[in-house]
Design a protein around this motif. Structure first.
Motif, PDB file in Angstrom:
ATOM      1  N   LYS A   2      92.644  62.795 106.278  1.00 29.66           N
ATOM      2  CA  LYS A   2      91.911  62.704 104.790  1.00 29.66           C
ATOM      3  C   LYS A   2      92.075  61.347 104.267  1.00 29.66           C
ATOM      4  O   LYS A   2      93.252  60.301 104.438  1.00 29.66           O
ATOM      5  N   ASP A   4      89.696  65.204  93.819  1.00 25.79           N
ATOM      6  CA  ASP A   4      90.986  65.946  93.146  1.00 25.79           C
ATOM      7  C   ASP A   4      90.389  67.249  92.771  1.00 25.79           C
ATOM      8  O   ASP A   4      91.301  68.002  92.586  1.00 25.79           O
ATOM      9  N   TYR A  38      89.115  69.442  94.971  1.00 25.18           N
ATOM     10  CA  TYR A  38      89.747  70.356  95.984  1.00 25.18           C
ATOM     11  C   TYR A  38      88.592  70.997  96.738  1.00 25.18           C
ATOM     12  O   TYR A  38      88.725  71.843  97.504  1.00 25.18           O
ATOM     13  N   LYS A  39      87.283  70.730  96.353  1.00 21.61           N
ATOM     14  CA  LYS A  39      86.244  71.411  97.029  1.00 21.61           C
ATOM     15  C   LYS A  39      85.660  70.011  97.981  1.00 21.61           C
ATOM     16  O   LYS A  39      84.673  70.560  98.722  1.00 21.61           O
ATOM     17  N   GLU A  48      86.226  66.914 100.786  1.00 23.42           N
ATOM     18  CA  GLU A  48      87.259  66.215 101.257  1.00 23.42           C
ATOM     19  C   GLU A  48      86.499  65.188 101.944  1.00 23.42           C
ATOM     20  O   GLU A  48      85.274  65.169 102.595  1.00 23.42           O
ATOM     21  N   LYS A  94      88.734  76.835 107.127  1.00 27.16           N
ATOM     22  CA  LYS A  94      88.682  77.391 105.519  1.00 27.16           C
ATOM     23  C   LYS A  94      87.689  78.645 105.378  1.00 27.16           C
ATOM     24  O   LYS A  94      87.171  78.925 104.431  1.00 27.16           O
TER      25      LYS A  94
END
Length: 148
Positions: free
Chosen positions: A5, A45, A47-48, A50, A110
Motif C-alpha cells: 500500500k 483515508d 478505507y474503501k 486502496e 475482503k
C-alpha cells in the motif's frame, strides 16, 4: 521488486503517475485536472480505496487503485480497478500481471464476489487483450452521467 500500500509520502509520486496515465489514454482534461494530492489522501483515508504501488530500487514504477462497492447484481461486495499504470520502460515485464494477482488476493481477503474494470471500447486494444488474458470477461459498456 515489492508491492505494498502507498503511504502519505508516496502521494505526490502517485499524482504524477496518474497524470501520465490520463495523458497517455487521451482522457478528458477534467480527469487530469481532478488529480490532486488532497483528493488521493481523502480516497485512501476512507478505507474503501486502496492504492498499491510496485517499487524497484525505491522508485515507484507502477500502481493499481482498488475501490470497494456493492450491488445486488453481483451478490454483494465487489471491487473495481479504477487505475492501473506501469511506467513505459517497465512494461512487458509482467508487472501488470503481478498487480492483477495482488488485486485478486485483496478481493478474496475482503470477500468480494468479483472485480470489475472499465476497458476501452476498441475490441482490438492492448488493454482489452491484457485483461482478457487475466481471465476478465466482457460485461458490456460503461456510461457516465456528470452530476457537477
Amino acid at each position: 521488486m515489492t508491492i505494498k500500500k502507498i503511504s502519505t509520502s508516496d502521494i505526490s509520486n502517485i499524482a504524477k503517475l496518474l497524470r501520465n496515465l490520463y495523458s497517455e489514454l487521451g482522457e478528458e482534461k477534467e480527469c487530469i485536472k481532478n488529480v490532486s494530492e488532497q483528493l488521493i489522501l481523502e480516497l485512501i483515508d476512507n478505507y474503501k480505496t486502496e492504492i498499491l504501488k510496485v517499487t524497484e530500487s525505491n522508485k515507484i514504477i507502477g500502481f493499481i487503485t482498488l475501490t470497494e462497492s456493492q450491488a445486488i447484481y453481483c451478490g454483494g461486495k465487489y471491487g473495481s480497478i479504477d487505475e492501473l499504470y506501469v511506467e513505459p520502460e517497465y512494461r512487458s515485464k509482467k508487472i501488470g500481471a503481478i498487480l492483477i494477482e495482488k488485486a485478486k488476493e485483496v478481493g478474496r481477503d475482503k470477500k468480494w464476489k468479483r472485480i470489475e474494470v472499465t476497458a476501452p471500447a476498441d475490441n482490438n486494444s492492448k488493454t482489452l487483450k491484457f485483461y482478457s488474458n487475466k481471465e476478465f470477461v466482457t460485461a458490456g459498456p460503461k456510461l457516465k452521467l456528470k452530476l457537477e
